[in-house]
Design a protein around this motif. Sequence first.
Motif, PDB file in Angstrom:
ATOM      1  N   ARG A  51       0.877  -0.902  -0.015  1.00 25.83           N
ATOM      2  CA  ARG A  51       0.062  -0.055   0.012  1.00 25.83           C
ATOM      3  C   ARG A  51       0.770   1.158   0.099  1.00 25.83           C
ATOM      4  NH1 ARG A  51      -1.652  -2.588   4.430  1.00 25.83           N
ATOM      5  NH2 ARG A  51      -3.394  -4.239   4.048  1.00 25.83           N
ATOM      6  N   GLY A  79      -0.167   4.787   1.099  1.00 26.99           N
ATOM      7  CA  GLY A  79      -1.007   5.552   1.661  1.00 26.99           C
ATOM      8  C   GLY A  79      -2.721   4.860   1.427  1.00 26.99           C
ATOM      9  N   GLY A  80      -3.285   5.572   0.676  1.00 20.33           N
ATOM     10  CA  GLY A  80      -4.588   5.188   0.589  1.00 20.33           C
ATOM     11  C   GLY A  80      -4.449   4.003  -0.863  1.00 20.33           C
TER      12      GLY A  80
END
Length: 276
Positions: free
Chosen positions: A15, A17-18
Motif C-alpha cells: 500500500r 497511503g490509500g
Amino acid sequence: MSGDKILSVDRLTMRFGGIVAVQDLSFAAERKRITALIGPNGAGKTTVFNCITGFYKPSGGAIRLTHDDGRVIALERLNDFRIAKQAKVARTFQNIRLFPGMTALENLMVAQHNALMRASGFTLLGLVGAPVYREAEKQAIDLATDWLRRVNLLDRADDAAGNLAYGDQRRLEIARAMCTEPALLCLDEPAAGLNARESAALSELLLSIRNDGTSILLIEHDMSVVMEISDHIVVMDHGVKIAEGSPREVRDDPKVIAAYLGTDEDEAAAVMESGS
Ligand SMILES: Nc1ncnc2c1ncn2[C@@H]1O[C@H](COP(=O)(O)OP(=O)(O)OP(=O)(O)O)[C@@H](O)[C@H]1O
C-alpha cells in the motif's frame, strides 16, 4: 507448474497511503525457468519487483527464495543490499542505470566489487598487489570478458557505456547483472525501446541464460518476447492476479484479453497475436 520453486510470493500486499498497488498476490517462479509478469500499465508489476528486490518493504505477505542447497531466505526481511549479496537476486531497471562515463568493461568490473573487495582484504592486499588479489582480479576480468562476448560487445569493451547504442546498453545491463552470478535474474522491461531485430537477439540471450541454469523473472510489454521465451506467465490487473499459465493458456484466456488489453477486442487480439 509442479517443479522446483526458486521464488514463492505469498499474499503479497503493498500500500502507498490509500493506494493498494498490490493486493494478496501469490505466485511462484520455478528454478531454471523464465517466469513473466505481465499486465497493463499500473497493474502493479514494478511494485512487485521492488518488493522482491528490497526497494520497498511490503505492507504484508511473504517472499521466499530457496537456494539450490535448500536454504530459504525471507526476502521481505532483508534490505536491497543483502538481497543482492546474500539471496543473489540481481535486477535491471525500466530506465537504463549504467555508469555512462565508465567503459563497458569497467561497468562489469564494478558489478564484481564485493568479490574484489574481499580478495583485497578490504584494501591493503589490493594496494600491494598481493597474489590472492591479482588472481581474483584476473577472474573478474575473465568473467567480464566472457559476458561482453556473450552480449556481442567485446569489440566495445573500452568504449564509454554512455556512447553505446541503446540496444547495446540494454544488453550490457543484463551482462552486468549476470556478472554478480545471480540465482534469480529480475528484468524490468528489457525489450523496451528495442527494434524487432534487437528484441529477437534479446530473446535468444535470455533463453541461453536460462538454459545455462539461471532462473529469470521478467516484466515485459513486448508480447513477441513474452510469448516466445516464457515458461510460465502471471497476469496482473489492478494489483491482483487475474490469470496464470503457459503462453498458450494466457493468450487464449478471455479474462486476459478483456482485462489486460482493455475492452477493444480487436486491438486486444492484435496485440496477443503479435506474440504468436
Ligand atoms: N512509490 C509510489 N507511491 C505511490 N504510488 C505508487 C508508487 N509506486 C507505484 N505506485 C502506484 O501503484 C500502482 C502500480 O504501479 P506499478 O508501477 O507497480 O505498475 P506497473 O504494472 O509496473 O506499470 P507499468 O507497466 O506502467 O510500469 C500505480 O497506481 C502507481 O501509481
